[in-house]
Scaffold this motif. Structure first.
Motif, PDB file in Angstrom:
ATOM      1  N   ILE A 156       0.861  -1.187   0.000  1.00  0.00           N
ATOM      2  CA  ILE A 156       0.000   0.000   0.000  1.00  0.00           C
ATOM      3  C   ILE A 156       0.898   1.238   0.000  1.00  0.00           C
ATOM      4  CG2 ILE A 156      -1.916   1.164   1.123  1.00  0.00           C
ATOM      5  CD1 ILE A 156      -2.516  -1.725   0.268  1.00  0.00           C
ATOM      6  N   CYS A 157       0.744   2.066  -1.027  1.00  0.00           N
ATOM      7  CA  CYS A 157       1.635   3.218  -1.196  1.00  0.00           C
ATOM      8  C   CYS A 157       0.815   4.504  -1.309  1.00  0.00           C
ATOM      9  CB  CYS A 157       2.505   3.037  -2.438  1.00  0.00           C
ATOM     10  SG  CYS A 157       3.474   1.511  -2.458  1.00  0.00           S
ATOM     11  N   PRO A 158       0.381   5.053  -0.181  1.00  0.00           N
ATOM     12  CA  PRO A 158      -0.416   6.285  -0.224  1.00  0.00           C
ATOM     13  C   PRO A 158       0.458   7.524  -0.301  1.00  0.00           C
ATOM     14  CG  PRO A 158      -0.252   5.494   2.018  1.00  0.00           C
ATOM     15  CD  PRO A 158       0.506   4.517   1.172  1.00  0.00           C
ATOM     16  N   GLY A 159      -0.176   8.602  -0.707  1.00  0.00           N
ATOM     17  CA  GLY A 159       0.477   9.897  -0.642  1.00  0.00           C
ATOM     18  C   GLY A 159       0.247  10.509   0.730  1.00  0.00           C
ATOM     19  N   TYR A 160      -0.013  11.799   0.773  1.00  0.00           N
ATOM     20  CA  TYR A 160      -0.206  12.488   2.043  1.00  0.00           C
ATOM     21  C   TYR A 160      -1.589  12.171   2.623  1.00  0.00           C
ATOM     22  CZ  TYR A 160       3.875  15.313   0.784  1.00  0.00           C
ATOM     23  OH  TYR A 160       5.129  15.731   0.445  1.00  0.00           O
ATOM     24  N   VAL A 161      -1.614  11.738   3.871  1.00  0.00           N
ATOM     25  CA  VAL A 161      -2.856  11.428   4.576  1.00  0.00           C
ATOM     26  C   VAL A 161      -2.894  12.274   5.848  1.00  0.00           C
ATOM     27  CG1 VAL A 161      -4.249   9.627   5.656  1.00  0.00           C
ATOM     28  CG2 VAL A 161      -2.811   9.072   3.673  1.00  0.00           C
ATOM     29  N   ARG A 162      -4.040  12.851   6.138  1.00  0.00           N
ATOM     30  CA  ARG A 162      -4.162  13.697   7.315  1.00  0.00           C
ATOM     31  C   ARG A 162      -4.125  12.826   8.582  1.00  0.00           C
ATOM     32  NH1 ARG A 162      -6.100  18.751   7.229  1.00  0.00           N
ATOM     33  NH2 ARG A 162      -7.366  18.333   5.344  1.00  0.00           N
ATOM     34  N   THR A 163      -3.020  12.831   9.279  1.00  0.00           N
ATOM     35  CA  THR A 163      -2.814  12.074  10.511  1.00  0.00           C
ATOM     36  C   THR A 163      -2.004  12.936  11.470  1.00  0.00           C
ATOM     37  OG1 THR A 163      -0.689  11.113   9.839  1.00  0.00           O
ATOM     38  CG2 THR A 163      -2.700   9.915   9.175  1.00  0.00           C
ATOM     39  N   PRO A 164      -1.861  12.508  12.730  1.00  0.00           N
ATOM     40  CA  PRO A 164      -1.002  13.263  13.644  1.00  0.00           C
ATOM     41  C   PRO A 164       0.440  13.390  13.143  1.00  0.00           C
ATOM     42  CG  PRO A 164      -2.427  11.800  14.893  1.00  0.00           C
ATOM     43  CD  PRO A 164      -2.645  11.460  13.451  1.00  0.00           C
ATOM     44  N   MET A 165       0.908  12.409  12.355  1.00  0.00           N
ATOM     45  CA  MET A 165       2.278  12.472  11.850  1.00  0.00           C
ATOM     46  C   MET A 165       2.425  13.573  10.808  1.00  0.00           C
ATOM     47  SD  MET A 165       4.720   9.398  10.404  1.00  0.00           S
ATOM     48  CE  MET A 165       3.950   9.161   8.802  1.00  0.00           C
ATOM     49  N   THR A 166       1.494  13.643   9.857  1.00  0.00           N
ATOM     50  CA  THR A 166       1.606  14.669   8.826  1.00  0.00           C
ATOM     51  C   THR A 166       1.178  16.042   9.328  1.00  0.00           C
ATOM     52  OG1 THR A 166      -0.606  14.129   7.969  1.00  0.00           O
ATOM     53  CG2 THR A 166       1.275  13.016   6.944  1.00  0.00           C
ATOM     54  N   ALA A 167       0.475  16.089  10.456  1.00  0.00           N
ATOM     55  CA  ALA A 167       0.049  17.382  11.000  1.00  0.00           C
ATOM     56  C   ALA A 167       1.245  18.270  11.349  1.00  0.00           C
ATOM     57  CB  ALA A 167      -0.823  17.170  12.233  1.00  0.00           C
ATOM     58  N   ARG A 168       2.413  17.665  11.532  1.00  0.00           N
ATOM     59  CA  ARG A 168       3.609  18.435  11.881  1.00  0.00           C
ATOM     60  C   ARG A 168       4.301  19.028  10.656  1.00  0.00           C
ATOM     61  NH1 ARG A 168       4.515  13.626  14.797  1.00  0.00           N
ATOM     62  NH2 ARG A 168       6.261  13.116  13.429  1.00  0.00           N
ATOM     63  N   ASN A 169       3.873  18.645   9.454  1.00  0.00           N
ATOM     64  CA  ASN A 169       4.523  19.150   8.248  1.00  0.00           C
ATOM     65  C   ASN A 169       4.193  20.629   8.036  1.00  0.00           C
ATOM     66  OD1 ASN A 169       5.566  16.622   7.747  1.00  0.00           O
ATOM     67  ND2 ASN A 169       4.074  16.082   6.164  1.00  0.00           N
ATOM     68  N   PRO A 170       5.205  21.491   8.020  1.00  0.00           N
ATOM     69  CA  PRO A 170       4.946  22.929   7.892  1.00  0.00           C
ATOM     70  C   PRO A 170       4.936  23.400   6.443  1.00  0.00           C
ATOM     71  CG  PRO A 170       7.249  22.585   8.395  1.00  0.00           C
ATOM     72  CD  PRO A 170       6.632  21.208   8.270  1.00  0.00           C
ATOM     73  N   PHE A 171       4.417  22.577   5.534  1.00  0.00           N
ATOM     74  CA  PHE A 171       4.405  22.952   4.122  1.00  0.00           C
ATOM     75  C   PHE A 171       3.122  22.411   3.483  1.00  0.00           C
ATOM     76  CE2 PHE A 171       6.820  19.005   4.610  1.00  0.00           C
ATOM     77  CZ  PHE A 171       6.152  18.137   3.750  1.00  0.00           C
ATOM     78  N   PRO A 172       2.694  22.976   2.362  1.00  0.00           N
ATOM     79  CA  PRO A 172       1.494  22.486   1.676  1.00  0.00           C
ATOM     80  C   PRO A 172       1.706  21.041   1.216  1.00  0.00           C
ATOM     81  CG  PRO A 172       2.141  24.646   0.842  1.00  0.00           C
ATOM     82  CD  PRO A 172       3.276  24.160   1.692  1.00  0.00           C
ATOM     83  N   MET A 173       0.715  20.187   1.452  1.00  0.00           N
ATOM     84  CA  MET A 173       0.798  18.783   1.053  1.00  0.00           C
ATOM     85  C   MET A 173      -0.185  18.534  -0.079  1.00  0.00           C
ATOM     86  SD  MET A 173       1.144  16.985   4.818  1.00  0.00           S
ATOM     87  CE  MET A 173       0.085  18.174   5.653  1.00  0.00           C
ATOM     88  N   PRO A 174       0.294  18.362  -1.309  1.00  0.00           N
ATOM     89  CA  PRO A 174      -0.613  18.192  -2.447  1.00  0.00           C
ATOM     90  C   PRO A 174      -1.438  16.923  -2.339  1.00  0.00           C
ATOM     91  CG  PRO A 174       1.664  17.719  -3.081  1.00  0.00           C
ATOM     92  CD  PRO A 174       1.715  18.303  -1.708  1.00  0.00           C
ATOM     93  N   PHE A 175      -2.708  17.040  -2.723  1.00  0.00           N
ATOM     94  CA  PHE A 175      -3.645  15.904  -2.746  1.00  0.00           C
ATOM     95  C   PHE A 175      -3.804  15.274  -1.356  1.00  0.00           C
ATOM     96  CE2 PHE A 175      -1.444  16.077  -6.881  1.00  0.00           C
ATOM     97  CZ  PHE A 175      -2.516  16.372  -7.711  1.00  0.00           C
ATOM     98  N   LEU A 176      -3.774  16.094  -0.321  1.00  0.00           N
ATOM     99  CA  LEU A 176      -3.933  15.597   1.046  1.00  0.00           C
ATOM    100  C   LEU A 176      -5.283  14.894   1.196  1.00  0.00           C
ATOM    101  CD1 LEU A 176      -2.837  15.554   4.001  1.00  0.00           C
ATOM    102  CD2 LEU A 176      -4.073  17.712   4.342  1.00  0.00           C
ATOM    103  N   MET A 177      -5.269  13.668   1.750  1.00  0.00           N
ATOM    104  CA  MET A 177      -6.487  12.869   1.905  1.00  0.00           C
ATOM    105  C   MET A 177      -6.830  12.696   3.372  1.00  0.00           C
ATOM    106  SD  MET A 177      -5.526   9.770  -0.690  1.00  0.00           S
ATOM    107  CE  MET A 177      -3.842   9.780  -0.052  1.00  0.00           C
ATOM    108  N   GLU A 178      -8.108  12.494   3.626  1.00  0.00           N
ATOM    109  CA  GLU A 178      -8.537  12.105   4.953  1.00  0.00           C
ATOM    110  C   GLU A 178      -8.226  10.622   5.152  1.00  0.00           C
ATOM    111  OE1 GLU A 178      -9.541  14.227   7.185  1.00  0.00           O
ATOM    112  OE2 GLU A 178      -9.469  15.855   5.714  1.00  0.00           O
ATOM    113  N   ALA A 179      -8.055  10.211   6.406  1.00  0.00           N
ATOM    114  CA  ALA A 179      -7.684   8.829   6.700  1.00  0.00           C
ATOM    115  C   ALA A 179      -8.725   7.836   6.189  1.00  0.00           C
ATOM    116  CB  ALA A 179      -7.472   8.661   8.205  1.00  0.00           C
ATOM    117  N   GLU A 180     -10.013   8.179   6.322  1.00  0.00           N
ATOM    118  CA  GLU A 180     -11.057   7.263   5.861  1.00  0.00           C
ATOM    119  C   GLU A 180     -10.991   7.062   4.351  1.00  0.00           C
ATOM    120  OE1 GLU A 180     -15.921   6.714   5.855  1.00  0.00           O
ATOM    121  OE2 GLU A 180     -14.989   8.075   7.296  1.00  0.00           O
ATOM    122  N   GLN A 181     -10.707   8.145   3.624  1.00  0.00           N
ATOM    123  CA  GLN A 181     -10.589   8.034   2.167  1.00  0.00           C
ATOM    124  C   GLN A 181      -9.418   7.129   1.799  1.00  0.00           C
ATOM    125  OE1 GLN A 181      -9.697  11.747   0.222  1.00  0.00           O
ATOM    126  NE2 GLN A 181      -9.898  10.900  -1.844  1.00  0.00           N
TER     127      GLN A 181
END
Length: 232
Positions: A156-181
């Motif tokens: 499974i190779c996802p891109g950016y997913v909204r999680t506590p880990m990516t919440a720390r990224n201080p830059f725009p994340m293209p195609f950011l997905m919700e965890a359920e998606q």
């Protein structure tokens, strides 16, 4: 109507997830567990009974940036992202080999959560990219041989997913997905029998293109980006 075996290191988050699943009709057996503990993880897997799908999802990141990664950070990332995956997947595969095939003729499935970062040796996150590349290639290579035993592996190779880990990224994340998606796209790919489940497509194609560049060109390209914009 399903039985879920859930593990995690955070007791409160684990309990909350377990209750949410029970509210939707699942039988849940939750265990406080760190997958870097090989013995405890093996016991947890072996005690579960029949396993139709195992998702090796534990993963950590040191973030992205231009500084040299501390040695202890590199060790922690590999211990969780690679060894933790193997601690989960290997006993699961052994257990599945002893199971009778299901209605679809498959004894069991193991889904290893890698990342689109697996396809890019990004200078800003070397340990993360390398660890995800390792498990992605391991799962895809092993699937070719385990099929003969009626066992399937999925990378499974996802891109950016909204999680506590990516919440720390201080830059725009293209195609950011919700965890359920992301979960639904992962399960859909598994149901379709895909060995590699990579999404979203535009980000995957960019990663494959960047990964195909000569290392010197790729490093020069990343050096022109702001310090915090490597794939994570």
């Amino acid at each position: 109507g399903v039985t879920l075996h859930l593990s995690g290191r955070d007791a409160a988050r684990l309990a909350g997830t377990a209750e949410a699943c029970r509210a939707r009709g699942a039988t849940v057996r939750d265990s406080l567990l760190d997958v870097t503990d090989a013995g405890a993880t093996r016991d947890w897997v072996e005690d579960a009974g029949r396993l139709d799908l195992v998702v090796a999802n534990a993963g950590i990141s040191g973030g992205t940036g231009g500084a040299t990664e501390p040695a202890d950070q590199v060790q922690r990332i590999f211990a969780t992202n690679v060894t933790g995956v193997l601690n989960t997947a290997l006993p699961a595969i052994a257990a599945m080999a002893r199971q009778a095939p299901g209605p679809d003729g498959v004894r069991g499935r193991v889904a290893v959560v890698a990342s689109i970062a697996a396809f890019v040796a990004a200078p800003g996150a070397p340990a993360y990219c390398a660890s995800k590349a390792a498990v992605q290639r391991w799962a895809e290579a092993l699937d070719a041989t385990e099929r003969a035993r009626g066992i399937r592996l999925h990378a499974i190779c996802p891109g950016y997913v909204r999680t506590p880990m990516t919440a720390r990224n201080p830059f725009p994340m293209p195609f950011l997905m919700e965890a359920e998606q992301a979960a639904r796209r992962s399960l859909d790919g598994i149901a379709r029998g895909r060995t590699r489940v990579a999404y979203p497509l535009p980000l995957y194609l960019v990663a494959r293109l960047a990964g195909a560049l000569p290392p010197a060109w790729r490093n020069a390209l990343f050096s022109r980006l702001p310090a915090k914009q490597a794939l994570d």
